[in-house]
Design a protein around this motif. Structure first.
Motif, PDB file in Angstrom:
ATOM      1  N   THR A  77      19.836  25.020  28.009  1.00 33.93           N
ATOM      2  CA  THR A  77      20.876  24.387  27.922  1.00 33.93           C
ATOM      3  C   THR A  77      22.124  25.414  27.247  1.00 33.93           C
ATOM      4  N   THR A  78      23.319  24.815  27.461  1.00 36.54           N
ATOM      5  CA  THR A  78      24.433  25.493  27.211  1.00 36.54           C
ATOM      6  C   THR A  78      25.306  24.327  26.264  1.00 36.54           C
ATOM      7  N   GLU A  79      26.237  25.156  25.398  1.00 40.06           N
ATOM      8  CA  GLU A  79      27.291  24.185  24.540  1.00 40.06           C
ATOM      9  C   GLU A  79      28.275  23.662  25.193  1.00 40.06           C
ATOM     10  N   TYR A  80      28.957  24.634  26.108  1.00 41.09           N
ATOM     11  CA  TYR A  80      30.318  24.490  26.951  1.00 41.09           C
ATOM     12  C   TYR A  80      29.985  24.583  28.520  1.00 41.09           C
ATOM     13  N   GLY A  81      30.859  23.998  29.114  1.00 41.21           N
ATOM     14  CA  GLY A  81      30.933  24.157  30.628  1.00 41.21           C
ATOM     15  C   GLY A  81      30.357  22.770  31.283  1.00 41.21           C
ATOM     16  N   GLY A  82      29.957  22.788  32.250  1.00 44.46           N
ATOM     17  CA  GLY A  82      29.519  21.575  32.999  1.00 44.46           C
ATOM     18  C   GLY A  82      30.629  20.963  33.637  1.00 44.46           C
ATOM     19  N   SER A  83      30.535  19.692  34.179  1.00 49.12           N
ATOM     20  CA  SER A  83      31.744  18.838  34.937  1.00 49.12           C
ATOM     21  C   SER A  83      32.486  18.277  33.694  1.00 49.12           C
ATOM     22  N   TYR A  84      32.239  18.029  32.500  1.00 53.24           N
ATOM     23  CA  TYR A  84      33.028  17.536  31.650  1.00 53.24           C
ATOM     24  C   TYR A  84      33.137  18.492  30.469  1.00 53.24           C
ATOM     25  N   GLY A  85      32.738  19.792  30.546  1.00 49.20           N
ATOM     26  CA  GLY A  85      33.214  20.578  29.544  1.00 49.20           C
ATOM     27  C   GLY A  85      32.363  20.389  28.119  1.00 49.20           C
ATOM     28  N   LYS A  86      31.454  19.768  28.451  1.00 44.50           N
ATOM     29  CA  LYS A  86      30.533  19.121  27.111  1.00 44.50           C
ATOM     30  C   LYS A  86      28.997  20.098  27.140  1.00 44.50           C
ATOM     31  N   GLY A  87      28.911  20.958  28.151  1.00 42.19           N
ATOM     32  CA  GLY A  87      27.413  21.670  28.176  1.00 42.19           C
ATOM     33  C   GLY A  87      26.812  21.045  29.462  1.00 42.19           C
ATOM     34  N   THR A  88      25.663  21.986  29.649  1.00 42.97           N
ATOM     35  CA  THR A  88      24.737  21.947  30.775  1.00 42.97           C
ATOM     36  C   THR A  88      23.448  22.068  30.436  1.00 42.97           C
ATOM     37  N   VAL A  89      22.547  21.295  31.013  1.00 40.37           N
ATOM     38  CA  VAL A  89      21.056  21.558  31.503  1.00 40.37           C
ATOM     39  C   VAL A  89      20.761  22.693  32.581  1.00 40.37           C
ATOM     40  N   PHE A  90      20.183  23.614  32.517  1.00 41.79           N
ATOM     41  CA  PHE A  90      20.005  24.419  33.651  1.00 41.79           C
ATOM     42  C   PHE A  90      18.624  24.799  33.950  1.00 41.79           C
ATOM     43  N   LYS A  91      18.356  25.237  34.999  1.00 42.00           N
ATOM     44  CA  LYS A  91      17.085  25.901  35.358  1.00 42.00           C
ATOM     45  C   LYS A  91      17.293  27.099  36.095  1.00 42.00           C
ATOM     46  N   LEU A  92      16.456  28.130  35.790  1.00 42.49           N
ATOM     47  CA  LEU A  92      16.502  29.329  36.554  1.00 42.49           C
ATOM     48  C   LEU A  92      15.113  29.425  37.250  1.00 42.49           C
ATOM     49  N   VAL A  93      15.476  29.800  38.547  1.00 41.25           N
ATOM     50  CA  VAL A  93      14.050  29.979  39.378  1.00 41.25           C
ATOM     51  C   VAL A  93      14.097  31.501  39.813  1.00 41.25           C
ATOM     52  N   ALA A 111      14.072  34.414  42.419  1.00 40.72           N
ATOM     53  CA  ALA A 111      14.454  34.521  43.517  1.00 40.72           C
ATOM     54  C   ALA A 111      14.997  35.842  43.871  1.00 40.72           C
ATOM     55  N   ASN A 112      14.289  36.368  45.027  1.00 39.26           N
ATOM     56  CA  ASN A 112      14.959  37.708  45.424  1.00 39.26           C
ATOM     57  C   ASN A 112      15.139  38.984  44.476  1.00 39.26           C
ATOM     58  N   GLY A 113      14.167  38.986  43.699  1.00 30.71           N
ATOM     59  CA  GLY A 113      13.958  39.934  42.558  1.00 30.71           C
ATOM     60  C   GLY A 113      14.865  39.606  41.373  1.00 30.71           C
ATOM     61  N   GLY A 114      15.491  38.499  41.197  1.00 31.63           N
ATOM     62  CA  GLY A 114      16.549  38.075  40.362  1.00 31.63           C
ATOM     63  C   GLY A 114      16.202  36.626  39.948  1.00 31.63           C
ATOM     64  N   TRP A 115      17.093  35.799  39.533  1.00 26.73           N
ATOM     65  CA  TRP A 115      16.965  34.470  39.188  1.00 26.73           C
ATOM     66  C   TRP A 115      18.119  33.480  39.803  1.00 26.73           C
ATOM     67  N   LYS A 116      17.799  32.443  40.254  1.00 23.41           N
ATOM     68  CA  LYS A 116      18.762  31.449  40.883  1.00 23.41           C
ATOM     69  C   LYS A 116      19.029  30.442  39.727  1.00 23.41           C
ATOM     70  N   GLU A 117      20.086  30.107  39.478  1.00 24.90           N
ATOM     71  CA  GLU A 117      20.294  29.046  38.855  1.00 24.90           C
ATOM     72  C   GLU A 117      20.805  27.679  39.138  1.00 24.90           C
ATOM     73  N   THR A 118      20.364  26.565  38.694  1.00 26.26           N
ATOM     74  CA  THR A 118      20.637  25.358  39.207  1.00 26.26           C
ATOM     75  C   THR A 118      21.014  24.344  38.085  1.00 26.26           C
ATOM     76  N   ILE A 119      22.070  23.866  38.134  1.00 23.85           N
ATOM     77  CA  ILE A 119      22.728  22.929  36.959  1.00 23.85           C
ATOM     78  C   ILE A 119      21.978  21.615  37.304  1.00 23.85           C
ATOM     79  N   LEU A 120      21.355  20.902  36.090  1.00 23.11           N
ATOM     80  CA  LEU A 120      20.562  19.933  36.360  1.00 23.11           C
ATOM     81  C   LEU A 120      21.328  18.620  35.823  1.00 23.11           C
ATOM     82  N   HIS A 121      22.141  18.984  34.813  1.00 17.72           N
ATOM     83  CA  HIS A 121      22.955  18.027  34.273  1.00 17.72           C
ATOM     84  C   HIS A 121      24.095  18.512  33.322  1.00 17.72           C
TER      85      HIS A 121
END
Length: 92
Positions: free
Chosen positions: A64-80, A82-92
């Protein structure tokens, strides 16, 4: 058992515990490596990660993050992985 034998045995036990803790902690510290998996950008990406990462059985990381996201109140994210690195997906 007299007092001197008791003290000798206590010192041996303490020394053994100390050596075991020292060796195991040195081995644990020797294998730790830190690296950046993802650099947070601008909205809707999160910023200010606040939670420890949690790994699922497939090796995906969640946090989770404290800031950012659609409303500036933080996010829940997933890292998968991918190609020798990590791909981020915002879940909420």
């Amino acid at each position: 058992m007299n007092f001197h034998h008791f003290i000798k045995n206590a010192i041996r036990i303490f020394a053994c515990i100390f050596v075991c803790v020292y060796v195991f902690s040195a081995l644990a510290c020797a294998s730790v490596e830190e690296r950046v998996l993802h650099s947070f950008g601008t909205a809707p990406d999160g910023s200010g990660p606040v939670s420890p990462l949690v790994m699922d059985v497939k090796g995906h990381l969640y946090g989770t993050t404290e800031y950012g996201g659609s409303y500036g109140k933080g996010t829940v994210f997933k890292l998968v992985p991918a190609n020798g690195g990590w791909k981020e997906t915002i879940l909420h």
